[in-house]
Scaffold this active site. Sequence first.
Site, PDB file in Angstrom:
ATOM      1  N   LYS A 191     -13.366-123.574   0.895  1.00 60.42           N
ATOM      2  CA  LYS A 191     -12.579-124.068  -0.317  1.00 60.42           C
ATOM      3  C   LYS A 191     -11.153-124.730   0.843  1.00 60.42           C
ATOM      4  O   LYS A 191     -10.984-123.600   1.122  1.00 60.42           O
ATOM      5  CB  LYS A 191     -11.920-124.097  -1.078  1.00 60.42           C
ATOM      6  CG  LYS A 191     -10.640-124.965  -1.940  1.00 60.42           C
ATOM      7  CD  LYS A 191     -10.859-124.251  -3.648  1.00 60.42           C
ATOM      8  CE  LYS A 191      -8.896-125.883  -4.306  1.00 60.42           C
ATOM      9  NZ  LYS A 191      -8.762-125.128  -5.165  1.00 60.42           N
ATOM     10  N   LYS A 193      -7.564-126.239   1.171  1.00 55.81           N
ATOM     11  CA  LYS A 193      -6.607-127.090   0.894  1.00 55.81           C
ATOM     12  C   LYS A 193      -6.088-128.684   1.784  1.00 55.81           C
ATOM     13  O   LYS A 193      -5.789-128.798   2.940  1.00 55.81           O
ATOM     14  CB  LYS A 193      -5.382-126.427   0.475  1.00 55.81           C
ATOM     15  CG  LYS A 193      -4.010-126.829  -0.356  1.00 55.81           C
ATOM     16  CD  LYS A 193      -4.796-127.608  -1.375  1.00 55.81           C
ATOM     17  CE  LYS A 193      -4.123-126.353  -2.470  1.00 55.81           C
ATOM     18  NZ  LYS A 193      -4.507-126.239  -4.355  1.00 55.81           N
ATOM     19  N   ASP A 221      -9.618-130.030  -1.808  1.00 57.09           N
ATOM     20  CA  ASP A 221      -8.849-130.063  -2.836  1.00 57.09           C
ATOM     21  C   ASP A 221      -7.524-130.875  -2.243  1.00 57.09           C
ATOM     22  O   ASP A 221      -6.598-130.484  -1.872  1.00 57.09           O
ATOM     23  CB  ASP A 221      -8.350-128.781  -3.079  1.00 57.09           C
ATOM     24  CG  ASP A 221      -7.092-128.519  -4.231  1.00 57.09           C
ATOM     25  OD1 ASP A 221      -6.587-130.465  -4.686  1.00 57.09           O
ATOM     26  OD2 ASP A 221      -7.125-127.627  -4.587  1.00 57.09           O
ATOM     27  N   PRO A 222      -7.297-131.740  -2.003  1.00 58.37           N
ATOM     28  CA  PRO A 222      -6.297-132.922  -2.172  1.00 58.37           C
ATOM     29  C   PRO A 222      -4.727-132.890  -2.623  1.00 58.37           C
ATOM     30  O   PRO A 222      -3.916-133.256  -3.055  1.00 58.37           O
ATOM     31  CB  PRO A 222      -6.628-134.388  -1.487  1.00 58.37           C
ATOM     32  CG  PRO A 222      -7.984-134.694  -1.614  1.00 58.37           C
ATOM     33  CD  PRO A 222      -8.098-132.931  -2.850  1.00 58.37           C
ATOM     34  N   ASN A 269      -8.159-128.845 -11.150  1.00 66.60           N
ATOM     35  CA  ASN A 269      -7.219-127.620 -12.347  1.00 66.60           C
ATOM     36  C   ASN A 269      -5.625-128.859 -12.715  1.00 66.60           C
ATOM     37  O   ASN A 269      -4.801-128.404 -12.482  1.00 66.60           O
ATOM     38  CB  ASN A 269      -6.759-126.494 -11.458  1.00 66.60           C
ATOM     39  CG  ASN A 269      -6.470-126.774 -10.259  1.00 66.60           C
ATOM     40  OD1 ASN A 269      -6.707-126.669  -9.269  1.00 66.60           O
ATOM     41  ND2 ASN A 269      -4.879-126.628 -10.255  1.00 66.60           N
ATOM     42  N   HIS A 320      -9.607-121.014 -11.441  1.00 66.45           N
ATOM     43  CA  HIS A 320      -8.799-121.724  -9.773  1.00 66.45           C
ATOM     44  C   HIS A 320      -7.870-120.433  -9.969  1.00 66.45           C
ATOM     45  O   HIS A 320      -7.474-119.521 -10.850  1.00 66.45           O
ATOM     46  CB  HIS A 320      -7.012-122.961 -11.363  1.00 66.45           C
ATOM     47  CG  HIS A 320      -6.168-122.866 -10.327  1.00 66.45           C
ATOM     48  ND1 HIS A 320      -4.922-122.644 -11.095  1.00 66.45           N
ATOM     49  CD2 HIS A 320      -5.654-123.204  -9.429  1.00 66.45           C
ATOM     50  CE1 HIS A 320      -3.565-122.961 -10.573  1.00 66.45           C
ATOM     51  NE2 HIS A 320      -4.274-123.292  -8.770  1.00 66.45           N
ATOM     52  N   ASN A 322      -2.953-119.291  -8.193  1.00 63.39           N
ATOM     53  CA  ASN A 322      -2.090-119.454  -8.024  1.00 63.39           C
ATOM     54  C   ASN A 322      -1.908-118.062  -6.937  1.00 63.39           C
ATOM     55  O   ASN A 322      -2.257-117.015  -7.211  1.00 63.39           O
ATOM     56  CB  ASN A 322      -0.813-119.679  -8.450  1.00 63.39           C
ATOM     57  CG  ASN A 322       0.236-120.243  -8.422  1.00 63.39           C
ATOM     58  OD1 ASN A 322       0.640-119.971  -7.093  1.00 63.39           O
ATOM     59  ND2 ASN A 322       0.857-121.280  -8.773  1.00 63.39           N
ATOM     60  N   HIS A 349      -6.277-117.052  -4.366  1.00 62.39           N
ATOM     61  CA  HIS A 349      -4.963-116.628  -3.270  1.00 62.39           C
ATOM     62  C   HIS A 349      -5.188-115.372  -2.465  1.00 62.39           C
ATOM     63  O   HIS A 349      -4.489-114.969  -2.036  1.00 62.39           O
ATOM     64  CB  HIS A 349      -3.412-117.125  -3.124  1.00 62.39           C
ATOM     65  CG  HIS A 349      -3.521-118.311  -4.135  1.00 62.39           C
ATOM     66  ND1 HIS A 349      -4.280-119.082  -4.529  1.00 62.39           N
ATOM     67  CD2 HIS A 349      -2.821-119.275  -2.907  1.00 62.39           C
ATOM     68  CE1 HIS A 349      -3.592-120.237  -4.757  1.00 62.39           C
ATOM     69  NE2 HIS A 349      -2.935-120.830  -3.420  1.00 62.39           N
ATOM     70  N   ARG A 402       9.715-122.149  -7.772  1.00 55.98           N
ATOM     71  CA  ARG A 402       9.391-122.675  -7.045  1.00 55.98           C
ATOM     72  C   ARG A 402       8.980-124.003  -6.324  1.00 55.98           C
ATOM     73  O   ARG A 402       9.709-124.492  -7.324  1.00 55.98           O
ATOM     74  CB  ARG A 402       7.275-122.144  -6.923  1.00 55.98           C
ATOM     75  CG  ARG A 402       6.739-123.281  -5.443  1.00 55.98           C
ATOM     76  CD  ARG A 402       5.688-122.687  -6.070  1.00 55.98           C
ATOM     77  NE  ARG A 402       4.353-123.475  -5.036  1.00 55.98           N
ATOM     78  CZ  ARG A 402       2.473-123.194  -5.014  1.00 55.98           C
ATOM     79  NH1 ARG A 402       2.316-122.540  -6.020  1.00 55.98           N
ATOM     80  NH2 ARG A 402       2.781-123.866  -3.887  1.00 55.98           N
TER      81      ARG A 402
END
Length: 422
Positions: A191, A193, A221-222, A269, A320, A322, A349, A402
């Site tokens: 994938k 990003k 995934d834009p 997501n 999904h 993070n 991640h 964040r």
Amino acid sequence: MSRADHRIAGVRVTAIAFRDPPLLNVAGVHEPWALRSIIEVELENGLVGLGESYGDLATLADLERVRAALVGLSPFDLNGLTQAVYGAVPPIGDPGALFPPAGDKARATTVGAFEVAFLDLQGQIAGLPLHAILGGAVRDRVPYSAYLFYKFAQHRDAPDPSDDWGEVLTPEQIVGEARRMVDQYGFGSIKLKAGVFEPDAEIDALEALRAAFPGHPLRIDPNGGWSVETTRRLMPRLDGLLEYCEDPVNSLHEMGEVATFAPMPLATNMCTIAFGHIPETIRLNAVQVILSDHHYWGGLRATQHLAWIGRVFGLGISMHSNSHLGVSLAAMTHVGVTIPNLAYACDTHYPWQSDEVIEGGKLAITGGALAPPTGPGLGVRLDRAALARLHRNYVECGLRKRDDAAEMRKYDPGFNPARPRF
């Protein structure tokens, strides 16, 4: 063991921060520190169940609102947990009411954070792995994908010696990043990003990946960074290249429009992230793959419920990710082995994180997949010294929310995170 032994005696929530590389995305760039929270639910008999969630101030406040109300509950009383959350986290309401069309992320996130710890305790009490508490495994391992990011070589203000990935800004560098991930972890799908550079340059990277990895399914995934018209223009180049296109545009209605001309499934997501979003998703045929996330769908049982709904409406299911540590990865993997229609390799991640908060260090992804940790419950326990160190990081790093855009403005003072970018 007496019934009283199964009552909750105390709940601890510890904010932590761990190093995060300068990974680029449509919103900017990751800050030097990722924020998380570690949840401990302790019984009268000393057993401790673990959870992991976000570490921003809003999430920490919601966890604090509920913490005291859990004392005295049984870890088997998941309805009691839900009632405590709905009675403390705005909007206060009835757990039996219709799911709101706008979503209810704060309440769902709070339920999910504590539910994992409750289920961990249930497994420990029963002497069973958490996946058995969730109904039993239908597979031995959960497949994960290589999650590629464009990145700067180092954070400008806080270089990290553990980040040895270097700069990744070109198609050739993306291929090198993918090769390292595939060689090290055995990932079978990839994938990218996106939403960082002009879309055609990012598709150049996809085409370079296809040439280098002809047998690996590819995704892009834009993060809503493209307009509908940009997405329409790009479709001839994407046709035959992707197993799915994730969130090319920034709203459910725009996803529905793209679905009328996209030759591949659309995944999300961002647009469908709560049960209250599903009716409109189906009405618009906006999404064909939902990437669940137990952190904001409401926990592991909610993830299973979403998968069952997927079987009703023909929706593909994956997960999904993070920035997270081993407690979250263990939870994802336990629920993942129980879902019969987990149709796509899940995001993680985890390869980007060098820190860990569980005993024994990082969980080992091999052959592109991970088996649930063995032992009762989640099968992982806290490394107390690591927890203390990561909490000190939180206290000292100064970050409390964040903000990828603010970090990006250190490199580009005029950066605007508005979407669509292209």
